[in-house]
Scaffold this active site. Structure first.
Site, mmCIF file in Angstrom:
data_model
loop_
_atom_site.group_PDB
_atom_site.id
_atom_site.type_symbol
_atom_site.label_atom_id
_atom_site.label_comp_id
_atom_site.label_asym_id
_atom_site.label_seq_id
_atom_site.Cartn_x
_atom_site.Cartn_y
_atom_site.Cartn_z
ATOM 1 N N ASP A 11 46.356 -0.224 29.593
ATOM 2 C CA ASP A 11 47.425 -0.575 28.630
ATOM 3 C C ASP A 11 47.478 -2.097 28.471
ATOM 4 O OD1 ASP A 11 50.480 -0.727 30.646
ATOM 5 O OD2 ASP A 11 48.378 -1.046 31.232
ATOM 6 N N ASP A 16 45.241 -5.994 32.643
ATOM 7 C CA ASP A 16 44.266 -5.017 32.138
ATOM 8 C C ASP A 16 43.111 -5.723 31.437
ATOM 9 O OD1 ASP A 16 47.188 -3.958 31.744
ATOM 10 O OD2 ASP A 16 45.982 -2.144 31.951
ATOM 11 N N ASN A 40 52.525 -1.443 28.843
ATOM 12 C CA ASN A 40 52.886 -2.872 28.755
ATOM 13 C C ASN A 40 53.432 -3.211 27.374
ATOM 14 O OD1 ASN A 40 52.305 -3.956 31.314
ATOM 15 N ND2 ASN A 40 50.111 -3.826 30.881
ATOM 16 N N THR A 125 44.562 1.871 34.834
ATOM 17 C CA THR A 125 45.336 0.652 35.127
ATOM 18 C C THR A 125 46.625 0.601 34.294
ATOM 19 O OG1 THR A 125 44.178 -0.666 33.453
ATOM 20 C CG2 THR A 125 43.232 -0.636 35.684
ATOM 21 N N PHE A 167 55.551 -0.212 38.156
ATOM 22 C CA PHE A 167 55.710 0.154 36.741
ATOM 23 C C PHE A 167 54.851 1.346 36.296
ATOM 24 C CE2 PHE A 167 56.718 -0.029 32.415
ATOM 25 C CZ PHE A 167 55.536 0.124 31.693
ATOM 26 N N ASN A 168 53.565 1.357 36.637
ATOM 27 C CA ASN A 168 52.694 2.414 36.097
ATOM 28 C C ASN A 168 53.176 3.806 36.493
ATOM 29 O OD1 ASN A 168 51.012 0.639 34.803
ATOM 30 N ND2 ASN A 168 49.521 0.534 36.474
ATOM 31 N N HIS A 240 46.976 -7.209 39.474
ATOM 32 C CA HIS A 240 47.054 -5.790 39.846
ATOM 33 C C HIS A 240 45.809 -5.015 39.391
ATOM 34 C CE1 HIS A 240 51.363 -6.576 40.567
ATOM 35 N NE2 HIS A 240 51.490 -7.003 39.337
ATOM 36 N N ASP A 241 45.597 -4.988 38.083
ATOM 37 C CA ASP A 241 44.531 -4.140 37.533
ATOM 38 C C ASP A 241 43.132 -4.628 37.892
ATOM 39 O OD1 ASP A 241 46.500 -3.671 34.508
ATOM 40 O OD2 ASP A 241 46.617 -2.716 36.477
HETATM 41 O O1 RIB Z 1 52.906 -2.830 38.137
HETATM 42 C C1 RIB Z 1 51.722 -3.419 37.643
HETATM 43 C C2 RIB Z 1 51.130 -2.594 36.538
HETATM 44 O O2 RIB Z 1 52.043 -2.520 35.451
HETATM 45 C C3 RIB Z 1 49.846 -3.216 35.960
HETATM 46 O O3 RIB Z 1 48.978 -2.197 35.535
HETATM 47 C C4 RIB Z 1 50.351 -3.998 34.775
HETATM 48 O O4 RIB Z 1 49.373 -4.099 33.738
HETATM 49 C C5 RIB Z 1 51.467 -3.137 34.300
HETATM 50 O O5 RIB Z 1 50.913 -2.139 33.472
HETATM 51 CA CA CA Z 2 48.158 -2.199 33.263
#
Ligand code: RIB
Ligand code: CA
Length: 309
Positions: A11, A16, A40, A125, A167-168, A240-241
């Site tokens: 996303d 990403d 996102n 991701t 979040f994901n 993160h990703d």
């Molecule tokens: O919490 C981090 C995730 O949430 C990552 O994938 C970032 O791109 C957001 O999507």
């Molecule tokens: Ca992401």
């Protein structure tokens, strides 16, 4: 070493975007295709961003398919780390000329799994909506999925930077539950490790040395991303990703602990949290390999090398 066949569901999103750059440039990855999900930003934005990014980095031949407009069973709650466009900081990325694949992401992923000569690694991701839908609609295709490596979740509470929910998973917890209970080999690369690969001044100093068009756009992405992260959490930009993708390029970058992980669907303040049972008190065995440590230095060296070479 033979490259790993990968389908990447994302996303974009700044982090990403860097995972896409790494997947395209790493000889260890055979990027079969990219599917897009909301998260996102809205799907139209994340899709447009993906096309711009891939075109800009010379990967316009990589097929892209748009997926779900919203989570499986709830309203879309947008992420807040990437600005309204989902990729603030790089307004100059040209409008894409590449056409989207006409298939919906779920059909696109199914098509590539069927066509693959060997089982494929799914890297996710973003919220797991497309992947959850795929597993619900085509359970027989599980035999063509080697493993799922996803950025998501938060198990430990070692630092104050880790929120109860990530979040994901929070964005589509029903889809996350489908994925982690699929019986597939699932690795969760969560905040427990991604909050240890943070871009701050020392990393910016290294990135500034990569003075190429690609290096400069990544720097622009991270300047925005770091500033927003710092404002929200008081730390730099966590990659993160890129770490989830890097763990496919080199699995030794992380260590994992097996556990039964449950997704909280009823909590008031913990809704969407991932709760790991490392001691098997639930007697439900293992459904996830939980990333528990990371070699941050080797991760950043990999990132710099992939941007430089
Ligand atoms: O919490 C981090 C995730 O949430 C990552 O994938 C970032 O791109 C957001 O999507
Ligand atoms: Ca992401």
């Amino acid at each position: 070493m033979k490259p790993v066949p990968v389908l990447l569901d994302c996303d974009p999103g700044h982090d990403d975007a860097i995972a896409l750059v790494m997947a395209h440039r790493s000889p260890a990855i055979d990027l079969l295709g990219v599917s897009i999900v909301c998260g996102n930003a809205t799907l139209d934005r994340t899709t447009d961003n993906a096309l711009r990014i891939l075109e800009f980095i010379g990967a316009k031949d990589v097929r892209v398919a748009a997926g779900c407009l919203s989570p499986l069973a709830r309203e879309l709650v947008l992420g807040t780390a990437d600005g309204p466009s989902g990729l603030e900081g790089s307004p100059y990325l040209p409008k894409p000329k590449t056409r989207l694949d006409p298939l919906h992401a779920v059909e696109f992923l199914a098509h590539h799994l069927r066509a693959a000569a060997e089982p494929v690694t799914l890297v996710a991701t973003g919220p797991l909506t497309n992947i959850g839908f795929l597993l619900l609609k085509y359970p027989s295709l599980k035999s063509k999925i080697a493993r799922i490596v996803l950025m998501g979740g938060a198990m430990y509470r070692r630092t104050e930077y880790i929120t109860p929910t990530e979040f994901n998973i929070f964005c589509d917890p029903e889809a996350a539950r489908i994925v982690i209970n699929s019986g597939l080999d699932v690795t969760m690369v969560g905040l427990d490790v991604t909050m240890h690969v943070i871009v701050e001044e020392p990393q910016f100093a290294q990135l500034r040395k990569i003075d190429t068009p690609l290096g400069r756009v990544v720097l622009d992405w991270l300047k925005f991303y770091e500033k927003l992260h710092r404002g929200q959490m008081g730390v730099g930009g966590a990659l993160h990703d890129p770490l989830a993708l890097a763990a496919v390029i080199d699995p030794t970058l992380i260590t994992t602990r097996d556990a039964h992980v449950a997704v909280d669907l009823t909590g008031t303040f913990t809704f969407g949290a991932t709760v790991a049972d490392f001691w098997n008190e639930r007697q439900l065995g293992t459904n996830v390999h939980v990333a528990s440590s990371v070699d941050s230095e080797r991760f950043f060296n990999m990132l710099y090398a992939l941007l430089r070479d």
